[in-house]
Design a protein around this motif. Structure first.
Motif, PDB file in Angstrom:
ATOM      1  N   GLY A 265       0.820  -1.203   0.000  1.00  0.00           N
ATOM      2  CA  GLY A 265       0.000   0.000   0.000  1.00  0.00           C
ATOM      3  C   GLY A 265       0.852   1.250   0.000  1.00  0.00           C
ATOM      4  N   MET A 266       0.283   2.353  -0.503  1.00  0.00           N
ATOM      5  CA  MET A 266       0.962   3.655  -0.483  1.00  0.00           C
ATOM      6  C   MET A 266       0.033   4.689   0.128  1.00  0.00           C
ATOM      7  N   ALA A 267       0.614   5.600   0.909  1.00  0.00           N
ATOM      8  CA  ALA A 267      -0.165   6.685   1.512  1.00  0.00           C
ATOM      9  C   ALA A 267       0.774   7.857   1.778  1.00  0.00           C
ATOM     10  N   GLU A 268       0.197   8.993   2.182  1.00  0.00           N
ATOM     11  CA  GLU A 268       1.014  10.168   2.498  1.00  0.00           C
ATOM     12  C   GLU A 268       0.612  10.748   3.839  1.00  0.00           C
TER      13      GLU A 268
ATOM     14  N   PHE B 120       4.505   7.001   2.271  1.00  0.00           N
ATOM     15  CA  PHE B 120       4.699   5.738   2.977  1.00  0.00           C
ATOM     16  C   PHE B 120       4.432   4.569   2.035  1.00  0.00           C
ATOM     17  N   VAL B 121       5.293   3.570   2.097  1.00  0.00           N
ATOM     18  CA  VAL B 121       5.086   2.288   1.413  1.00  0.00           C
ATOM     19  C   VAL B 121       4.965   1.230   2.498  1.00  0.00           C
ATOM     20  N   LEU B 122       3.817   0.552   2.541  1.00  0.00           N
ATOM     21  CA  LEU B 122       3.479  -0.267   3.711  1.00  0.00           C
ATOM     22  C   LEU B 122       3.195  -1.721   3.326  1.00  0.00           C
TER      23      LEU B 122
ATOM     24  N   THR C 117      -4.717   1.092   1.773  1.00  0.00           N
ATOM     25  CA  THR C 117      -4.187   2.161   2.616  1.00  0.00           C
ATOM     26  C   THR C 117      -4.777   3.487   2.165  1.00  0.00           C
ATOM     27  N   VAL C 118      -5.187   4.296   3.125  1.00  0.00           N
ATOM     28  CA  VAL C 118      -5.646   5.657   2.857  1.00  0.00           C
ATOM     29  C   VAL C 118      -5.050   6.555   3.934  1.00  0.00           C
ATOM     30  N   SER C 119      -5.092   7.854   3.705  1.00  0.00           N
ATOM     31  CA  SER C 119      -4.598   8.798   4.711  1.00  0.00           C
ATOM     32  C   SER C 119      -5.591   9.935   4.878  1.00  0.00           C
ATOM     33  N   HIS C 120      -5.654  10.441   6.113  1.00  0.00           N
ATOM     34  CA  HIS C 120      -6.574  11.533   6.436  1.00  0.00           C
ATOM     35  C   HIS C 120      -6.004  12.289   7.630  1.00  0.00           C
ATOM     36  N   ASN C 121      -5.800  13.604   7.459  1.00  0.00           N
ATOM     37  CA  ASN C 121      -5.267  14.449   8.535  1.00  0.00           C
ATOM     38  C   ASN C 121      -3.993  13.878   9.134  1.00  0.00           C
TER      39      ASN C 121
ATOM     40  N   VAL D 191      -4.347   1.395   7.597  1.00  0.00           N
ATOM     41  CA  VAL D 191      -4.111   0.121   6.921  1.00  0.00           C
ATOM     42  C   VAL D 191      -5.332  -0.755   7.179  1.00  0.00           C
ATOM     43  N   ILE D 192      -5.987  -1.207   6.096  1.00  0.00           N
ATOM     44  CA  ILE D 192      -7.300  -1.861   6.215  1.00  0.00           C
ATOM     45  C   ILE D 192      -7.260  -3.225   5.530  1.00  0.00           C
ATOM     46  N   GLY D 193      -7.759  -4.242   6.222  1.00  0.00           N
ATOM     47  CA  GLY D 193      -7.948  -5.558   5.626  1.00  0.00           C
ATOM     48  C   GLY D 193      -6.677  -6.174   5.102  1.00  0.00           C
ATOM     49  N   GLY D 194      -6.820  -6.903   3.986  1.00  0.00           N
ATOM     50  CA  GLY D 194      -5.682  -7.578   3.391  1.00  0.00           C
ATOM     51  C   GLY D 194      -5.658  -9.053   3.734  1.00  0.00           C
ATOM     52  N   LYS D 195      -4.504  -9.678   3.517  1.00  0.00           N
ATOM     53  CA  LYS D 195      -4.351 -11.098   3.793  1.00  0.00           C
ATOM     54  C   LYS D 195      -3.173 -11.326   4.723  1.00  0.00           C
ATOM     55  N   GLY D 196      -3.337 -12.255   5.630  1.00  0.00           N
ATOM     56  CA  GLY D 196      -2.273 -12.677   6.512  1.00  0.00           C
ATOM     57  C   GLY D 196      -2.453 -14.139   6.851  1.00  0.00           C
TER      58      GLY D 196
END
Length: 582
Positions: A398-401, A407-409, A449-453, A458-463
């Motif tokens: 994921g990528m966000a700012e 950020f690369v997550l 991934t999203v960003s706010h303020n 980081v939401i969901g995904g697989k593990g």
């Protein structure tokens, strides 16, 4: 294919070539040499006639009555022998090896000795090689050498990319007059005037003691009538460098009056006849006044970047297509083979577009040469700019700012083992360098991934081979992670975006297959709720919030094709209709 030569130009070209070849032959064989240029420990034999023909500096010396005009040896100072050797070779052969390393030295010598042909060669060379890293230096060079053509080209290049340039160290080192030439330009590619004000204050804060006195004059370059009244009151008027200055407060009052519809009276200058008392007609003076100009602080002309449209950019490894929602129309934005097929993209708050992914071999990194591509879209040239490569190659990340960093997550290693990752890489947009941040609390891939303020979600995904409901958030100011309320449905490879202070997630893959479910997370209350289902079960779609609406683009879906009922053309059309459903 070369253009055919004009027959009238052929004799001229032949004569020029013959003359130049002949002069160079005379020089090589030391024939008719009547002048030697001495530079440090080097001597350059040449002909006065050639120097006079190409340089007004040498012409003025050799045609004068000065003692130097009769000397065979001319001593030159403030020039390197190697540079003068290149210039003399050009005068005799029209050949010169201009490089990024020597162009400034050649340019300076050509300017010093007034050789316009080489001056033009250097200007053309620099104009063709303008880039983010050198445009401000070239701008300053053009001003220093009094070359308007070069200075204007470099300034316009910088203005078109102002959001990037304003973060650069060279921008913070500009002189006040150089900064004013950029900030006052109509071609600034900014969407809001607030960006211009903040760039000015960043410049002042770099050397507050010496630059504070320049602020009243530079404030005139900011079009404060274009900022909102709330921003003017809270950010501009209350700024500590402005609130304590009576001159700037007086200027701000003019802006506030203009917001209220009250413009200042423009003083009109009287004509010379009236001042002398000569403009009278039947006892009454004629009105020969000329209208003056408003104070520059009241300039409200829109900048170039303010004439914008809301677009959705759809990127793949062949190029980029822009979709205009207002006109329901698509057009080609870029053709490029630079974009890796497997990539993740990000649009920042300033509408800058980044792409990361694929596999890149970095020859400069001897310890770990395998990296991922990191590119930024340049809307002016409609091309992708290479940025420092991502040091840890990965996919399904994921990528966000947040906090002016990217950020690369998480994701999976782009190696044979394909291990799940919890690591977080952070790209500092000021230093243009990659570093590491606090890892995600758990390894994950295929997440959103999203960003706010300045908070990264980081939401969901697989593990561990199972889809996750988990959601956690990283506070970029406190450098800490915390777990938040989980989604109602575990999913991976889904779309997510922030829309009207809520996080929406749509579609994706569950442990049992594709899903059409949509959920919304209220950031204020930290609660999830169901939303209207998507019209189709789909994974890997992109959610976009734009101009008050929510759009879903692309992805994978199961399409039923009944070959006996539809011919191939109809099947193809049906597929496109489903895939582009918005």
């Amino acid at each position: 294919m070369a253009l055919p030569m004009n027959p009238m130009d052929e004799p001229r070209l032949y004569q020029q070539t013959l003359l130049q070849d002949g002069l160079y032959d005379l020089l090589e064989n030391d024939k008719l040499v009547d002048c030697v240029l001495k530079i440090k420990d080097k001597e350059f034999p040449c002909h006065r006639l050639v120097l006079c023909a190409c340089s007004s500096y040498f012409r003025s010396i050799f045609l004068s009555d000065l003692e130097e005009s009769k000397k065979r040896e001319i001593v030159l100072e403030d020039v390197e022998p190697g540079v003068m050797g290149l210039i003399l070779k050009y005068l005799y052969t029209s050949k010169i090896n201009v490089t990024e390393q020597n162009v400034q030295d050649i340019f300076a010598v050509a300017n010093m000795y007034q050789i316009p042909s080489i001056f033009t060669v250097c200007v053309s060379f620099l104009q063709k090689r303008l880039s983010l890293s050198n445009c401000l230096a070239v701008f300053r060079l053009g001003l220093m050498l009094d070359c308007p053509r070069l200075a204007i080209s470099a300034r316009n290049y910088a203005c078109e990319r102002f959001q990037l340039i304003s973060r650069d160290e060279d921008f913070l080192q500009l002189l006040p007059s150089e900064l004013a030439a950029i900030l006052s330009n109509d071609n600034l590619n900014v969407e809001t005037e607030e960006e211009v004000f903040e760039a000015l204050m960043n410049w002042v804060s770099r050397d507050k003691e010496n630059r504070e006195k320049e602020l009243p004059g530079l404030l005139d370059c900011i079009r404060l009538r274009l900022v909102s009244e709330d921003y003017l009151k809270e950010k501009v008027e209350k700024h500590k460098l402005i609130s304590s200055n009576p001159e700037m407060q007086q200027k701000l009052q003019l802006v506030k009056d203009a917001h209220a519809g009250k413009m200042p009276e423009v003083k009109k200058s009287k004509s010379k006849e009236e001042e002398d008392g000569g403009a009278e007609n039947d006892g009454e003076s004629k009105d020969k006044d000329e209208e003056g100009l408003l104070p520059s602080i009241l300039n409200d002309n829109l900048r170039f970047g303010m004439f914008v449209r809301d677009l959705i950019l759809m990127v793949n490894d062949a190029g980029a297509v822009a979709y205009d929602p207002s006109g329901n129309d698509c057009f080609l934005a870029s053709l490029s083979t630079q974009i890796p097929k497997n990539h993740t993209s990000l649009v920042t708050k300033e509408n800058q577009i980044f792409v990361a992914g694929g596999l890149f071999f970095d020859e400069q990194n001897k310890e770990d040469p395998l990296c991922s591509y990191f590119l930024q879209y340049d809307p002016v040239s409609a091309d992708w700019l290479g940025m420092p490569p991502l040091p840890s190659p990965r996919f399904l990340f994921g990528m966000a700012e947040a906090e002016n960093s990217i950020f690369v997550l998480g994701g999976k290693e782009l190696k044979e083992q394909e291990h799940m990752m919890d690591s977080v890489l952070i790209y500092d947009r000021h230093s243009f360098k990659w570093g590491e941040s606090e890892p995600i609390p758990y390894p994950v891939y295929g997440h959103a991934t999203v960003s706010h303020n300045d908070t990264v979600y980081v939401i969901g995904g697989k593990g561990d081979n199972n889809c996750l409901r988990k959601m956690c958030a990283y506070d970029a100011k406190r450098f800490e992670w915390k777990e938040l309320a989980p989604m109602k449905h575990a999913r991976s490879l889904f779309g997510a975006t922030v829309h009207k202070d809520k996080i929406y997630v749509a579609g994706g893959v569950t442990d049992s297959g594709l899903t059409d479910s949509v959920e919304a997370y209220d950031i204020a209350t930290s609660k999830w709720s169901d939303f209207v289902p998507f019209p189709q079960e789909r994974s890997s779609l992109s959610l976009v919030s734009l101009a008050g609406s929510l759009y879903a683009v692309g992805g994978f879906a199961m399409i039923m094709q009944h070959i006996r009922c539809h011919n191939p053309a109809t099947v193809q059309q049906a597929f496109h209709s489903g895939d582009n459903y918005l």
